[in-house]
Write a protein that holds these residues in place. Structure first.
Motif, PDB file in Angstrom:
ATOM      1  N   PRO A   1       0.832  -1.210   0.000  1.00  0.00           N
ATOM      2  CA  PRO A   1       0.000   0.000   0.000  1.00  0.00           C
ATOM      3  C   PRO A   1       0.867   1.260   0.000  1.00  0.00           C
ATOM      4  CG  PRO A   1      -0.804  -1.584   1.608  1.00  0.00           C
ATOM      5  CD  PRO A   1       0.493  -2.126   1.116  1.00  0.00           C
ATOM      6  N   GLY A   2       0.543   2.183  -0.885  1.00  0.00           N
ATOM      7  CA  GLY A   2       1.295   3.430  -1.000  1.00  0.00           C
ATOM      8  C   GLY A   2       2.464   3.364  -1.971  1.00  0.00           C
ATOM      9  N   GLU A   3       2.733   2.204  -2.537  1.00  0.00           N
ATOM     10  CA  GLU A   3       3.830   2.107  -3.489  1.00  0.00           C
ATOM     11  C   GLU A   3       3.350   2.482  -4.892  1.00  0.00           C
ATOM     12  OE1 GLU A   3       6.982  -1.123  -1.677  1.00  0.00           O
ATOM     13  OE2 GLU A   3       5.475  -1.824  -3.112  1.00  0.00           O
ATOM     14  N   THR A   4       4.279   2.993  -5.689  1.00  0.00           N
ATOM     15  CA  THR A   4       3.979   3.433  -7.053  1.00  0.00           C
ATOM     16  C   THR A   4       4.844   2.652  -8.032  1.00  0.00           C
ATOM     17  OG1 THR A   4       3.448   5.665  -6.288  1.00  0.00           O
ATOM     18  CG2 THR A   4       3.952   5.403  -8.630  1.00  0.00           C
ATOM     19  N   VAL A   5       4.229   2.182  -9.090  1.00  0.00           N
ATOM     20  CA  VAL A   5       4.935   1.467 -10.147  1.00  0.00           C
ATOM     21  C   VAL A   5       5.104   2.413 -11.335  1.00  0.00           C
ATOM     22  CG1 VAL A   5       4.914  -0.520 -11.694  1.00  0.00           C
ATOM     23  CG2 VAL A   5       3.988  -0.737  -9.375  1.00  0.00           C
TER      24      VAL A   5
ATOM     25  N   HIS B   1      17.107   5.539 -11.082  1.00  0.00           N
ATOM     26  CA  HIS B   1      16.895   4.964  -9.756  1.00  0.00           C
ATOM     27  C   HIS B   1      17.119   6.004  -8.666  1.00  0.00           C
ATOM     28  CE1 HIS B   1      17.860   2.623  -6.117  1.00  0.00           C
ATOM     29  NE2 HIS B   1      17.056   1.695  -6.623  1.00  0.00           N
ATOM     30  N   ALA B   2      18.190   6.791  -8.801  1.00  0.00           N
ATOM     31  CA  ALA B   2      18.470   7.830  -7.809  1.00  0.00           C
ATOM     32  C   ALA B   2      17.376   8.891  -7.795  1.00  0.00           C
ATOM     33  CB  ALA B   2      19.825   8.464  -8.102  1.00  0.00           C
ATOM     34  N   ALA B   3      16.840   9.230  -8.957  1.00  0.00           N
ATOM     35  CA  ALA B   3      15.772  10.223  -9.017  1.00  0.00           C
ATOM     36  C   ALA B   3      14.516   9.722  -8.317  1.00  0.00           C
ATOM     37  CB  ALA B   3      15.467  10.573 -10.465  1.00  0.00           C
ATOM     38  N   ALA B   4      14.172   8.442  -8.530  1.00  0.00           N
ATOM     39  CA  ALA B   4      12.985   7.887  -7.881  1.00  0.00           C
ATOM     40  C   ALA B   4      13.181   7.763  -6.377  1.00  0.00           C
ATOM     41  CB  ALA B   4      12.657   6.526  -8.489  1.00  0.00           C
ATOM     42  N   ALA B   5      14.392   7.425  -5.955  1.00  0.00           N
ATOM     43  CA  ALA B   5      14.651   7.279  -4.523  1.00  0.00           C
ATOM     44  C   ALA B   5      14.630   8.619  -3.802  1.00  0.00           C
ATOM     45  CB  ALA B   5      15.995   6.585  -4.306  1.00  0.00           C
ATOM     46  N   SER B   6      14.861   9.725  -4.519  1.00  0.00           N
ATOM     47  CA  SER B   6      14.924  11.033  -3.892  1.00  0.00           C
ATOM     48  C   SER B   6      13.584  11.767  -3.878  1.00  0.00           C
ATOM     49  CB  SER B   6      15.962  11.906  -4.619  1.00  0.00           C
ATOM     50  OG  SER B   6      15.555  12.163  -5.960  1.00  0.00           O
ATOM     51  N   VAL B   7      12.501  11.089  -4.230  1.00  0.00           N
ATOM     52  CA  VAL B   7      11.192  11.739  -4.189  1.00  0.00           C
ATOM     53  C   VAL B   7      10.854  12.098  -2.746  1.00  0.00           C
ATOM     54  CG1 VAL B   7       8.721  11.446  -4.635  1.00  0.00           C
ATOM     55  CG2 VAL B   7      10.394  10.504  -6.231  1.00  0.00           C
ATOM     56  N   PRO B   8      10.511  13.347  -2.457  1.00  0.00           N
ATOM     57  CA  PRO B   8      10.178  13.730  -1.075  1.00  0.00           C
ATOM     58  C   PRO B   8       8.982  12.934  -0.555  1.00  0.00           C
ATOM     59  CG  PRO B   8      10.502  15.669  -2.467  1.00  0.00           C
ATOM     60  CD  PRO B   8      10.460  14.489  -3.376  1.00  0.00           C
ATOM     61  N   MET B   9       8.984  12.687   0.725  1.00  0.00           N
ATOM     62  CA  MET B   9       7.923  11.890   1.324  1.00  0.00           C
ATOM     63  C   MET B   9       6.546  12.505   1.110  1.00  0.00           C
ATOM     64  SD  MET B   9       9.362   9.212   2.351  1.00  0.00           S
ATOM     65  CE  MET B   9       7.951   8.524   3.205  1.00  0.00           C
TER      66      MET B   9
ATOM     67  N   ALA C   1       5.432  14.048  -1.364  1.00  0.00           N
ATOM     68  CA  ALA C   1       5.019  13.911  -2.755  1.00  0.00           C
ATOM     69  C   ALA C   1       4.701  12.485  -3.145  1.00  0.00           C
ATOM     70  CB  ALA C   1       6.107  14.452  -3.680  1.00  0.00           C
ATOM     71  N   ARG C   2       4.987  11.511  -2.284  1.00  0.00           N
ATOM     72  CA  ARG C   2       4.792  10.110  -2.657  1.00  0.00           C
ATOM     73  C   ARG C   2       3.338   9.682  -2.626  1.00  0.00           C
ATOM     74  NH1 ARG C   2      10.061   6.549  -1.209  1.00  0.00           N
ATOM     75  NH2 ARG C   2      11.605   8.162  -1.640  1.00  0.00           N
ATOM     76  N   ASP C   3       2.457  10.531  -2.111  1.00  0.00           N
ATOM     77  CA  ASP C   3       1.026  10.215  -2.125  1.00  0.00           C
ATOM     78  C   ASP C   3       0.363  10.603  -3.439  1.00  0.00           C
ATOM     79  OD1 ASP C   3       1.241   9.265   0.466  1.00  0.00           O
ATOM     80  OD2 ASP C   3       0.718  11.202   1.368  1.00  0.00           O
ATOM     81  N   ASP C   4       1.093  11.293  -4.311  1.00  0.00           N
ATOM     82  CA  ASP C   4       0.525  11.780  -5.568  1.00  0.00           C
ATOM     83  C   ASP C   4       1.372  11.250  -6.722  1.00  0.00           C
ATOM     84  OD1 ASP C   4      -0.651  13.096  -7.650  1.00  0.00           O
ATOM     85  OD2 ASP C   4      -0.127  15.122  -6.981  1.00  0.00           O
ATOM     86  N   PRO C   5       0.836  10.388  -7.586  1.00  0.00           N
ATOM     87  CA  PRO C   5       1.639   9.862  -8.699  1.00  0.00           C
ATOM     88  C   PRO C   5       2.079  10.940  -9.674  1.00  0.00           C
ATOM     89  CG  PRO C   5      -0.671   9.242  -8.942  1.00  0.00           C
ATOM     90  CD  PRO C   5      -0.520   9.830  -7.583  1.00  0.00           C
ATOM     91  N   ALA C   6       1.275  11.987  -9.832  1.00  0.00           N
ATOM     92  CA  ALA C   6       1.683  13.081 -10.723  1.00  0.00           C
ATOM     93  C   ALA C   6       2.909  13.796 -10.176  1.00  0.00           C
ATOM     94  CB  ALA C   6       0.530  14.056 -10.918  1.00  0.00           C
ATOM     95  N   ALA C   7       2.936  14.028  -8.840  1.00  0.00           N
ATOM     96  CA  ALA C   7       4.098  14.675  -8.233  1.00  0.00           C
ATOM     97  C   ALA C   7       5.334  13.791  -8.346  1.00  0.00           C
ATOM     98  CB  ALA C   7       3.805  14.996  -6.767  1.00  0.00           C
ATOM     99  N   ILE C   8       5.163  12.493  -8.216  1.00  0.00           N
ATOM    100  CA  ILE C   8       6.294  11.573  -8.369  1.00  0.00           C
ATOM    101  C   ILE C   8       6.838  11.637  -9.787  1.00  0.00           C
ATOM    102  CG2 ILE C   8       6.952   9.143  -8.349  1.00  0.00           C
ATOM    103  CD1 ILE C   8       4.956   8.700  -6.101  1.00  0.00           C
ATOM    104  N   ALA C   9       5.937  11.603 -10.773  1.00  0.00           N
ATOM    105  CA  ALA C   9       6.381  11.653 -12.177  1.00  0.00           C
ATOM    106  C   ALA C   9       7.105  12.956 -12.476  1.00  0.00           C
ATOM    107  CB  ALA C   9       5.172  11.470 -13.093  1.00  0.00           C
ATOM    108  N   ASP C  10       6.572  14.066 -11.981  1.00  0.00           N
ATOM    109  CA  ASP C  10       7.210  15.361 -12.236  1.00  0.00           C
ATOM    110  C   ASP C  10       8.590  15.439 -11.577  1.00  0.00           C
ATOM    111  OD1 ASP C  10       5.061  16.216 -13.718  1.00  0.00           O
ATOM    112  OD2 ASP C  10       4.052  17.168 -12.010  1.00  0.00           O
ATOM    113  N   HIS C  11       8.704  14.925 -10.359  1.00  0.00           N
ATOM    114  CA  HIS C  11       9.999  14.963  -9.679  1.00  0.00           C
ATOM    115  C   HIS C  11      11.032  14.111 -10.422  1.00  0.00           C
ATOM    116  CE1 HIS C  11      12.885  15.055  -6.346  1.00  0.00           C
ATOM    117  NE2 HIS C  11      13.063  13.772  -6.601  1.00  0.00           N
TER     118      HIS C  11
END
Length: 517
Positions: free
Chosen positions: A443-447, A470-478, A480-490
């Motif tokens: 729960p809460g993970e993004t693919v 991989h480093a970019a995905a690992a550095s997503v702020p906490m 922003a991880r509830d929003d897939p759009a914010a994850i993609a933009d980051h």
């Protein structure tokens, strides 16, 4: 043997010495025969050994020789100077047009035009307004008729200062009259297009609009020189104006050079407009071939980012609801570029949707049918694809890939690539088949599903590009991880600091994010 008298011998010695010092003609005049031998031998030169001559130096020296007038320049010198000036001008013009020809976008070309024109006319500031006529090639909808200046660039002005100029009515400024068809003195130029307008003293012009005078005083310029961007083939595309700090105007030679340069610039800008129009058309077609909106499926949130390269590639994505609350996710890439690749991409995506509806729970079967269709209908084309059958209620994903990059799972406790089996692209082998992979996101993970265009745009080798992603995905702020759009933009901002619109980005980019609740 002749006996030469001493008198004659002294006269000859004096003549030779005088010739050496004064020249032949003057020596003859100064050494005419006189009555007494002592007079002829008086100007005797000192001996070489430095001993003074026996004859004393006369008290008065002879009067200086009159200055000879400078020789007139040869008749060909003026022509040579003119030829040298013409060669210098042609060399300068060639260098400036070469710099302009190397520009590949409208923005670059307009900035180079302003810089080169300022150097040719001797100005410091300027602006160019690009406004193609109705019916001309247009890069986008901003060139529609009646919407004002379509594209304005500045040199030496701030954005606010440019806004002050644009507040003046167009009819009060030379470039506005050119664009609106109100030509100077009511007469077109030799080719049927407006001529240049030189305002050598704006503040001294009694007919100047008071609003324009106020802007000129506020911005600190006193003269301007305006040229149309016009040619017989392209028509009037716009106008450029350069401003002088003091009352001034370019000389005839400068006007001639900048006129030649502007004619070439008009043709170059017209070609760039055609290119921008073609790129915009390709991008519009690509966007229309992709989903206009993502479906809403309980238990999962979706976001997608896509950008078509300037040549029009075949990268695509899809998300479609399936029976029993399932969800089909797909990304792929078709080989080639241009309209044919776009058409093939549209056919491939439509076929995959049909296969997904019929047998989506088996991703291997879906890709096998797709490979058979591609081999029969597009024998000269290959494609990569990844299809995932997701059941959000059970947080279960079954996926299969054909030569495609592996998905990336981003969560609070892990950021890792999904281990998929190595397989060839579709259409590469006589029969494609690869085992599927099952994934259970927490729960809460993004693919993240993506195409290799995202990796290629980095310019790094593939192993370093994967590490960068991989480093970019690992550095997503906490937060922003509830929003897939914010994850993609980051992820996009981190992997591609220059953004998706970078001029050198020739690859398509697709990023599809699915966050499971």
């Amino acid at each position: 043997m002749l006996d030469i008298p001493l008198l004659v011998r002294v006269h000859v010695d004096a003549l030779i010495a005088a010739q050496n010092d004064m020249g032949v003609c003057d020596a003859i005049e100064r050494n005419e025969p006189v009555g007494k031998p002592t007079a002829m031998s008086a100007p005797h030169l000192p001996k070489v050994a430095g001993i003074d001559s026996a004859v004393p130096t006369p008290a008065q020296t002879s009067s200086p020789m009159p200055a000879f007038p400078a020789a007139p320049a040869p008749p060909g010198a003026v022509i040579q100077d003119r030829l040298a000036g013409w060669v210098s001008d042609l060399t300068t013009l060639h260098e400036l047009t070469e710099r302009l020809a190397r520009t590949g976008s409208l923005d670059e070309a307009l900035h180079e035009l302003l810089r080169a024109g300022a150097a040719l006319v001797g100005a410091r500031r300027g602006m160019v307004v690009l406004e193609p006529p109705p019916g001309a090639s247009r890069a986008n909808d901003c060139f529609d008729e009646g919407r004002g200046p379509a594209l304005t660039k500045r040199l030496g002005f701030t954005h606010a200062e440019l806004g002050h100029i644009e507040t003046v009515p167009r009819s009060a400024i030379a470039y506005g009259r050119i664009l609106d068809g109100r030509l100077p003195d009511g007469q077109p130029g030799p080719a049927g297009h407006p001529e240049a307008v030189a305002d050598g003293d704006l503040l001294g012009d009694k007919t100047l609009d008071p609003r324009y005078r106020e802007v000129a005083v506020r911005l600190g310029y006193a003269a301007s020189y305006t040229l149309p961007l016009a040619s017989t083939a392209a028509g009037t595309l716009g106008a450029a104006v350069w401003m002088y700090d003091e009352p001034a105007a370019p000389v005839e030679r400068q006007c001639h050079l900048v006129g030649l340069y502007m004619r070439y610039a008009t043709e170059h800008l017209d070609r760039l407009l055609e290119l921008e129009h073609a790129r915009a058309t390709v991008a519009t077609v690509a966007e229309e071939l992709l989903p206009s909106r993502l479906p809403r499926v309980p238990g999962v949130q979706l976001a997608a980012r896509h950008r078509t390269g300037p040549r029009g590639g075949g990268d695509w994505y899809d998300a479609l609801p399936l029976p029993e609350g399932a969800l089909g996710l797909a990304v792929g890439s078709v080989s080639g570029a241009g309209p044919s690749a776009l058409a093939a991409m549209g056919r491939l995506r439509a076929s995959l949707r049909a296969y997904a509806v019929m047998e989506g729970e088996d991703p291997v079967a879906v890709l096998s049918d797709l490979e058979l269709l591609l081999r029969l209908t597009e024998p000269a084309r290959t494609a990569t694809a990844l299809f995932a059958y997701a059941e959000p209620a059970r947080r279960k994903i079954v996926l299969a890939g054909a030569g495609h990059t592996p998905p990336l799972v981003v969560g609070e406790r892990r950021t890792e690539f999904v281990e998929t089996s190595l397989s060839a692209p579709l259409g590469m082998l006589a029969c494609w088949e690869a085992p599927s992979v099952e994934l259970s996101p927490e729960p809460g993970e993004t693919v993240l599903l993506y195409t290799d265009g995202l990796l290629r745009r980095t310019g790094d080798p593939m192993d370093r590009a994967f590490a960068r992603l991989h480093a970019a995905a690992a550095s997503v702020p906490m937060p922003a991880r509830d929003d897939p759009a914010a994850i993609a933009d980051h992820v996009l901002r981190t992997v591609l600091p220059e953004g998706l619109d970078e001029a050198d980005g020739g690859e398509d980019v697709v990023l599809l994010a699915a966050r499971f609740d």
